[in-house]
Design an enzyme around this catalytic site. Sequence first.
Site, PDB file in Angstrom:
ATOM      1  N   ARG A 172       0.740  -1.151   0.088  1.00 30.91           N
ATOM      2  CA  ARG A 172       0.109  -0.443   0.253  1.00 30.91           C
ATOM      3  C   ARG A 172       0.870   0.995   0.127  1.00 30.91           C
ATOM      4  O   ARG A 172       0.683   2.644   0.740  1.00 30.91           O
ATOM      5  CB  ARG A 172      -0.860   0.285   1.553  1.00 30.91           C
ATOM      6  N   CYS A 221     -10.467  -0.174   3.872  1.00 30.69           N
ATOM      7  CA  CYS A 221      -9.551  -0.895   5.465  1.00 30.69           C
ATOM      8  C   CYS A 221      -8.552   0.213   6.271  1.00 30.69           C
ATOM      9  O   CYS A 221      -8.408   1.828   5.015  1.00 30.69           O
ATOM     10  CB  CYS A 221      -8.257  -1.477   5.014  1.00 30.69           C
ATOM     11  N   GLU A 291      -4.157   3.666   6.884  1.00 31.12           N
ATOM     12  CA  GLU A 291      -3.891   3.341   5.120  1.00 31.12           C
ATOM     13  C   GLU A 291      -4.720   4.589   4.614  1.00 31.12           C
ATOM     14  O   GLU A 291      -3.631   4.561   3.612  1.00 31.12           O
ATOM     15  CB  GLU A 291      -4.596   1.685   5.501  1.00 31.12           C
TER      16      GLU A 291
HETATM   17  N1  EPU Z   1     -11.127 -10.083  11.833  1.00 30.12           N
HETATM   18  C1  EPU Z   1     -12.135 -10.627  12.891  1.00 30.12           C
HETATM   19  N2  EPU Z   1     -12.975  -9.810  12.704  1.00 30.12           N
HETATM   20  C2  EPU Z   1     -12.858  -8.510  12.200  1.00 30.12           C
HETATM   21  C3  EPU Z   1     -12.003  -8.400  10.680  1.00 30.12           C
HETATM   22  C4  EPU Z   1     -11.745  -9.176  10.917  1.00 30.12           C
HETATM   23  O1  EPU Z   1     -11.382 -10.846  13.660  1.00 30.12           O
HETATM   24  O2  EPU Z   1     -13.236  -7.781  12.199  1.00 30.12           O
HETATM   25  C5  EPU Z   1      -9.935 -11.379  11.013  1.00 30.12           C
HETATM   26  C6  EPU Z   1     -10.434 -12.271  10.715  1.00 30.12           C
HETATM   27  O3  EPU Z   1     -12.161 -13.120  10.672  1.00 30.12           O
HETATM   28  C7  EPU Z   1      -9.675 -13.166  10.079  1.00 30.12           C
HETATM   29  C8  EPU Z   1      -8.425 -11.481   9.969  1.00 30.12           C
HETATM   30  O4  EPU Z   1      -9.080 -10.974  10.495  1.00 30.12           O
HETATM   31  O5  EPU Z   1      -9.500 -14.231  10.076  1.00 30.12           O
HETATM   32  C9  EPU Z   1      -8.210 -11.398   8.393  1.00 30.12           C
HETATM   33  O6  EPU Z   1      -9.639 -10.511   8.219  1.00 30.12           O
HETATM   34  P1  EPU Z   1      -9.996 -10.621   6.738  1.00 30.12           P
HETATM   35  O7  EPU Z   1      -9.843 -12.247   5.706  1.00 30.12           O
HETATM   36  O8  EPU Z   1     -11.279  -9.852   6.407  1.00 30.12           O
HETATM   37  O9  EPU Z   1      -8.566  -9.216   5.614  1.00 30.12           O
HETATM   38  P2  EPU Z   1      -8.359  -8.215   6.204  1.00 30.12           P
HETATM   39  O10 EPU Z   1      -6.295  -8.621   6.850  1.00 30.12           O
HETATM   40  O11 EPU Z   1      -8.631  -7.652   7.531  1.00 30.12           O
HETATM   41  C10 EPU Z   1      -6.954  -7.419   3.796  1.00 30.12           C
HETATM   42  C11 EPU Z   1      -7.233  -6.377   3.667  1.00 30.12           C
HETATM   43  C12 EPU Z   1      -8.547  -5.592   2.859  1.00 30.12           C
HETATM   44  C13 EPU Z   1      -8.532  -6.635   1.109  1.00 30.12           C
HETATM   45  C14 EPU Z   1      -8.578  -7.964   2.608  1.00 30.12           C
HETATM   46  C15 EPU Z   1      -9.171  -8.826   1.326  1.00 30.12           C
HETATM   47  C16 EPU Z   1      -5.307  -4.568   4.776  1.00 30.12           C
HETATM   48  C17 EPU Z   1      -5.684  -3.826   5.763  1.00 30.12           C
HETATM   49  N3  EPU Z   1      -6.696  -4.723   4.622  1.00 30.12           N
HETATM   50  O12 EPU Z   1      -8.235  -7.862   5.072  1.00 30.12           O
HETATM   51  O13 EPU Z   1      -8.213  -4.854   1.632  1.00 30.12           O
HETATM   52  O14 EPU Z   1     -10.036  -6.615   1.385  1.00 30.12           O
HETATM   53  O15 EPU Z   1      -7.466  -8.143   3.332  1.00 30.12           O
HETATM   54  O16 EPU Z   1      -7.940 -10.308  -0.097  1.00 30.12           O
HETATM   55  O17 EPU Z   1      -5.024  -5.095   4.083  1.00 30.12           O
HETATM   56  C18 EPU Z   1      -7.509  -2.036   2.398  1.00 30.12           C
HETATM   57  O18 EPU Z   1      -7.202  -2.107   1.513  1.00 30.12           O
HETATM   58  O19 EPU Z   1      -8.554  -0.919   1.959  1.00 30.12           O
HETATM   59  C19 EPU Z   1      -8.821  -3.266   2.102  1.00 30.12           C
HETATM   60  C20 EPU Z   1     -10.030  -3.409   2.841  1.00 30.12           C
END
Ligand code: EPU
Length: 300
Positions: A172, A221, A291
């Site tokens: 990012r 995010c 971010e």
């Molecule tokens: N989780 C929780 N509670 C929550 C949200 C998530 O416990 O409220 C847990 C989920 O259960 C999972 C872990 O955290 O075990 C990861 O969550 P998720 O799979 O939703 O992925 P993320 O790491 O939160 C990343 C990117 C997103 C992208 C998704 C899918 C970042 C900061 N976030 O989210 O990017 O859409 O993967 O590819 O890198 C963005 O950059 O704006 C964004 C939304």
Amino acid sequence: MTALAEPLAPFAEIVRRGEPLARHTTLRIGGPAEYFVVPRSREQLVAAWRACRAEGMPVRMLGGGSNLLVDDDGVPGAVFHTALLKGAVWDGARVRVEPGFGLERLCREAAERGLAGMEGLVGIPGTLGGAISGNAGGRHAEIGSVVEEVEVLDLDGGERRFPRADCGFEYRRTKLAPFCIAAIVLRLRPGADPAALKETIRRIHEEKASTQPLAAHSAGCLFKNPPGQSAGRLIDEAGFKMQRVGGAMISDRHANFVLNVKQATGADVSALARQIQNKVQRRTGILLEPEIRRWPGGWA
Ligand code: EPU
């Protein structure tokens, strides 16, 4: 009507004064841009950018407004909006795109042509220029991996070409953010099955819809994932789901999304972000790094 600042006087037909940026951000938050420039061609973009820079006027690029928090007092100088720069020229596995082209649309057109490499980027709102400047991506892909070169205008108005290796693509982040991204050349992988690419697109959309509040007014995010950690999980564990400051609320679906649920201000969002940083740091020792970009001054 007030006269335009000298450098923009020749561009009156493409400049608006005091345009509320809340109209142009997905959060629907943001005070006015002193000058809001909407070029209709690359030539106008280059000429107006150079005119501003020759006078030392601050300049910013605005695409889809999807990863951006604008403060309530607005921003000084010129905001260049790429909404009318949407050309794309396909040549085999290469495509040269103007910065205002929608990322989602490009992903779909690539799939139709049997070109692989973009399908992992579906569901990310915004324009190609914005996506490139922040190396947009997710679990499945980052835009930087398909870039061949990026054509920019630098802060002296010089036209420069950055091959992918010089763009500084990181999680990012890139080196391109201060510049005007005038065009992007992507190189995709030919020979893929359009039906298989469309199936991947469908699956990723479904996955996102089940974990993210896609329809609500948000900016994606709020914080980056710290190495080896999930910001969403850390914020969730700190108890922030559905917590509010004014009209800004943390999503009950994904704790890394802040929503504008009731005429939120930029101050509401930044206060909520600060509360999250403080509490998560107290609990875990980790300082979450924002971010989304913040105008005019950044998060400092
Ligand atoms: N989780 C929780 N509670 C929550 C949200 C998530 O416990 O409220 C847990 C989920 O259960 C999972 C872990 O955290 O075990 C990861 O969550 P998720 O799979 O939703 O992925 P993320 O790491 O939160 C990343 C990117 C997103 C992208 C998704 C899918 C970042 C900061 N976030 O989210 O990017 O859409 O993967 O590819 O890198 C963005 O950059 O704006 C964004 C939304």
